[in-house]
Design a protein around this motif. Structure first.
Motif, PDB file in Angstrom:
ATOM      1  N   ASN A 177      -8.792  37.110 -15.833  1.00 20.44           N
ATOM      2  CA  ASN A 177      -9.593  37.018 -14.350  1.00 20.44           C
ATOM      3  C   ASN A 177     -11.080  37.289 -15.151  1.00 20.44           C
ATOM      4  O   ASN A 177     -11.398  37.715 -16.048  1.00 20.44           O
ATOM      5  CB  ASN A 177      -9.377  38.036 -13.692  1.00 20.44           C
ATOM      6  N   GLY A 178     -11.812  36.490 -14.407  1.00 23.13           N
ATOM      7  CA  GLY A 178     -13.413  36.777 -14.443  1.00 23.13           C
ATOM      8  C   GLY A 178     -14.030  37.805 -13.453  1.00 23.13           C
ATOM      9  O   GLY A 178     -13.098  38.442 -12.554  1.00 23.13           O
ATOM     10  N   TYR A 179     -15.116  38.309 -13.453  1.00 25.90           N
ATOM     11  CA  TYR A 179     -15.801  39.319 -12.773  1.00 25.90           C
ATOM     12  C   TYR A 179     -16.880  38.721 -11.877  1.00 25.90           C
ATOM     13  O   TYR A 179     -17.755  37.921 -12.403  1.00 25.90           O
ATOM     14  CB  TYR A 179     -16.259  40.341 -13.558  1.00 25.90           C
ATOM     15  N   LYS A 180     -16.817  39.158 -10.646  1.00 29.19           N
ATOM     16  CA  LYS A 180     -18.171  38.619  -9.768  1.00 29.19           C
ATOM     17  C   LYS A 180     -18.503  39.650  -8.780  1.00 29.19           C
ATOM     18  O   LYS A 180     -17.693  40.749  -8.352  1.00 29.19           O
ATOM     19  CB  LYS A 180     -17.722  37.175  -8.843  1.00 29.19           C
ATOM     20  N   CYS A 181     -19.687  39.641  -8.644  1.00 28.73           N
ATOM     21  CA  CYS A 181     -20.383  40.826  -7.784  1.00 28.73           C
ATOM     22  C   CYS A 181     -21.456  40.222  -6.904  1.00 28.73           C
ATOM     23  O   CYS A 181     -22.472  39.565  -7.616  1.00 28.73           O
ATOM     24  CB  CYS A 181     -20.793  41.936  -8.351  1.00 28.73           C
ATOM     25  N   SER A 182     -21.680  40.310  -5.790  1.00 28.18           N
ATOM     26  CA  SER A 182     -23.045  39.781  -4.972  1.00 28.18           C
ATOM     27  C   SER A 182     -24.111  40.822  -5.314  1.00 28.18           C
ATOM     28  O   SER A 182     -25.300  39.990  -5.326  1.00 28.18           O
ATOM     29  CB  SER A 182     -22.612  40.003  -3.634  1.00 28.18           C
ATOM     30  N   THR A 183     -23.931  42.134  -5.742  1.00 25.11           N
ATOM     31  CA  THR A 183     -25.252  42.752  -6.036  1.00 25.11           C
ATOM     32  C   THR A 183     -24.556  43.876  -7.122  1.00 25.11           C
ATOM     33  O   THR A 183     -23.795  44.696  -6.675  1.00 25.11           O
ATOM     34  CB  THR A 183     -25.759  43.423  -4.848  1.00 25.11           C
ATOM     35  N   THR A 184     -25.052  43.848  -8.167  1.00 27.40           N
ATOM     36  CA  THR A 184     -24.977  44.899  -9.213  1.00 27.40           C
ATOM     37  C   THR A 184     -26.181  45.105 -10.045  1.00 27.40           C
ATOM     38  O   THR A 184     -27.062  44.620  -9.836  1.00 27.40           O
ATOM     39  CB  THR A 184     -23.696  44.479  -9.969  1.00 27.40           C
ATOM     40  N   GLY A 185     -26.104  46.298 -10.608  1.00 30.33           N
ATOM     41  CA  GLY A 185     -27.181  46.680 -11.561  1.00 30.33           C
ATOM     42  C   GLY A 185     -27.106  47.488 -12.662  1.00 30.33           C
ATOM     43  O   GLY A 185     -25.657  48.118 -12.765  1.00 30.33           O
ATOM     44  N   PHE A 186     -27.703  47.605 -13.708  1.00 32.45           N
ATOM     45  CA  PHE A 186     -27.426  48.360 -14.821  1.00 32.45           C
ATOM     46  C   PHE A 186     -28.849  49.420 -15.016  1.00 32.45           C
ATOM     47  O   PHE A 186     -30.106  49.150 -14.826  1.00 32.45           O
ATOM     48  CB  PHE A 186     -27.808  47.670 -15.903  1.00 32.45           C
TER      49      PHE A 186
END
Length: 273
Positions: A185-194
């Motif tokens: 699988n891949g990864y997806k996110c509408s909003t993320t941050g570091f």
């Protein structure tokens, strides 16, 4: 005494544009693909005048190809490390001597059979750069003057923030990172941050990532399955719950209306007799 000012680099005059980076192995296969609609960063810089300046800018692919290592060793674990070089807001350096790009480094690793990859480390490195040409500086000074800050321009140096970030590295500041996937699988996110050191951060919108892979091109495979981040998963769970609750409420209203109507009909029947 410490003061805070805000300097928005180029004030968004450069177009944001989508971001897409790929890391190719020595055999031509891609081990990492990273894409996002936008990447915004905020760096808090303490200048020589003891003034904290927040430098805000967009990260894009203006400085050429990415590089890195598909066989990087991270604390004894195999990893993929990708270095994305960029100029803040895509601005062209003022001169050839200022042409050192900034760099965002992402390190993806796997440490057990259940995790295909996870973001284990990251950092943002700045370089010496008087990145902005005279026209851009003039626009900034004009906007500062017209915003009521004109009296402070004599003591304010446009280059103070830039000179303070020369060869500075902002490191990972969060121990818990919600960027991982299992299997193929891949990864997806509408909003993320570091979160970065010095209370700085990088925010990513509509992120999609595949790491620890062997892909023929820097495009996501057709039909690729993506795991959602925690925030999006919660949103996905809330929507059907809300819809179900609304439907249940509607059924209850209809049932009550039916019972009330039936009771009234019976009373009218008794009255006519």
């Amino acid at each position: 005494m410490q003061y805070t000012t805000v300097l928005l680099l180029a004030l968004g005059l450069a177009g944001a544009g989508a971001v897409k980076w790929g890391l190719k192995d020595t055999d031509g296969k891609y081990c990492v693909i990273f894409s996002a609609e936008t990447i915004d960063a905020q760096l808090n810089i303490l200048t020589a005048e003891n003034v904290t300046e927040t430098i805000s800018f967009k990260i894009n692919a203006t400085a050429g190809a990415t590089d890195g290592n598909c066989h990087f060793d991270f604390n004894g674990h195999p990893a993929n490390q990708i270095n994305a070089r960029f100029y803040p807001n895509g601005q062209t350096p003022a001169s050839a001597t200022d042409a050192q790009p900034w760099r965002l480094t992402l390190t993806f690793t796997t440490d057990n059979k259940d995790v295909a990859f996870k973001l284990a480390d990251y950092q943002l490195e700045t370089s010496p750069s008087a990145l902005f040409n005279t026209t851009t500086r003039g626009i900034l000074i004009h906007l500062l003057a017209t915003s009521g800050l004109g009296e402070k321009l004599n003591s304010f140096s446009f280059h103070s923030a830039l000179s303070s970030v020369r060869n500075k590295v902002f490191t990972k500041a969060s121990s818990e990172l919600d960027l991982h996937a299992s299997g193929t699988n891949g990864y997806k996110c509408s909003t993320t941050g570091f979160s970065l050191s010095d209370d700085s951060r990088v925010d990513v919108k509509d992120a999609r990532v595949i790491a620890n892979a062997r892909l023929e091109s820097d495009s996501f495979p057709e039909g690729q399955t993506f795991e959602q981040c925690v925030l999006d998963s919660r949103t996905s769970d809330i929507v059907p719950i809300v819809v179900g609750a609304c439907l249940a409420g509607l059924v209850a209203v209809v049932l009550v209306a039916y019972l009330v109507g039936r009771a009234r009909a019976k009373r009218q029947g008794y009255a006519s007799v």
